[in-house]
Scaffold this motif. Sequence first.
Motif, mmCIF file in Angstrom:
data_model
loop_
_atom_site.group_PDB
_atom_site.id
_atom_site.type_symbol
_atom_site.label_atom_id
_atom_site.label_comp_id
_atom_site.label_asym_id
_atom_site.label_seq_id
_atom_site.Cartn_x
_atom_site.Cartn_y
_atom_site.Cartn_z
ATOM 1 N N ASN A 67 34.758 55.603 -12.516
ATOM 2 C CA ASN A 67 34.824 54.467 -12.458
ATOM 3 C C ASN A 67 34.626 53.173 -12.118
ATOM 4 N N ILE A 68 33.593 53.351 -11.377
ATOM 5 C CA ILE A 68 33.037 51.577 -10.379
ATOM 6 C C ILE A 68 31.907 51.701 -10.569
ATOM 7 N N GLY A 69 31.634 50.386 -11.254
ATOM 8 C CA GLY A 69 30.445 49.873 -11.624
ATOM 9 C C GLY A 69 30.434 48.662 -10.108
ATOM 10 N N ILE A 70 29.045 48.902 -9.448
ATOM 11 C CA ILE A 70 28.499 48.050 -8.642
ATOM 12 C C ILE A 70 27.908 47.784 -8.949
ATOM 13 N N CYS A 71 27.338 46.469 -7.596
ATOM 14 C CA CYS A 71 26.283 45.527 -8.537
ATOM 15 C C CYS A 71 26.292 44.817 -7.413
ATOM 16 N N GLY A 72 24.470 44.351 -7.126
ATOM 17 C CA GLY A 72 24.089 43.828 -5.945
ATOM 18 C C GLY A 72 23.217 42.451 -5.724
ATOM 19 N N PHE A 73 23.576 41.629 -4.899
ATOM 20 C CA PHE A 73 22.342 40.861 -4.205
ATOM 21 C C PHE A 73 21.744 40.541 -3.071
ATOM 22 N N GLY A 74 20.778 40.435 -2.788
ATOM 23 C CA GLY A 74 20.953 40.542 -1.270
ATOM 24 C C GLY A 74 20.453 39.067 -0.926
ATOM 25 N N GLY A 75 19.820 38.761 0.015
ATOM 26 C CA GLY A 75 19.219 37.430 0.733
ATOM 27 C C GLY A 75 20.894 36.246 0.429
ATOM 28 N N SER A 76 20.122 35.080 0.659
ATOM 29 C CA SER A 76 21.332 34.154 0.358
ATOM 30 C C SER A 76 20.808 32.651 -0.321
ATOM 31 N N ASN A 77 21.290 32.487 -0.092
ATOM 32 C CA ASN A 77 21.143 30.721 -0.965
ATOM 33 C C ASN A 77 20.237 29.916 -0.257
ATOM 34 N N PRO A 78 19.150 29.394 -0.052
ATOM 35 C CA PRO A 78 18.788 28.147 0.999
ATOM 36 C C PRO A 78 19.590 27.980 1.955
ATOM 37 N N THR A 79 18.828 28.267 3.091
ATOM 38 C CA THR A 79 19.696 27.375 4.100
ATOM 39 C C THR A 79 18.963 26.349 4.881
#
Length: 222
Positions: free
Chosen positions: A90-102
Amino acid sequence: MKILVMGDIHGQCHKIFNYLQKNDVDLIILTGDITHFGPPKLCGDILNSICAFNVPTFTIPGNCDPTGVYAEIEKSNAINIHNRSTVIKNIGICGFGGSNPTPFDTPLEFEEMEIYDELKKLMKQIENQEIKVLVTHAPPYNTKTDLIPSGDHVGSKSVRKIIEEFQPSLNLCGHIHEAVAIDKIGNTIIFNPGEASHGFAGIIDINEDGREIKISPQLINL
């Protein structure tokens, strides 16, 4: 379920391996910066070494991982959740790597609008799950998890906006080494476990008691 959360490995793994030899966990989630600017093959080697402990391992890349790590993650025994979603029980997992501009022009940075647009699609894919876990390398803006020593907040405004709109159960992040913290935005627990290369990590215990689901984050030393 007991989840080990680690980020900012930066190629330094010995403390991770020592911990996994002595402790049992049900799931491992890595929040990026597996390498320190490469080489890409090191990413695959690290992931396969962690997966050798026979624990399902989910990962995203960080801003200090070169783009070549995409292929290495795909070839490894770990599960790539960058710009993807998955469901376990019952666990939904989503992801997004990297970062906002540095200011440092690191290898894997995204404009805020792209982060927002992609995360919105991903959150909609898991919105019907009882427990929703958002995994990002960049922490949300204006929290304890994105605070640098100067007093400035340098996290992603898009990650924060997504959390405010969708209220996932958890946001697991990293990126800002010195901002080891547990915080909240509304009902969402924000967790930056710190730099795994220096022995920092986190444990998330998820327990169901009848209709009640209890999520307990804890900072640990590897």
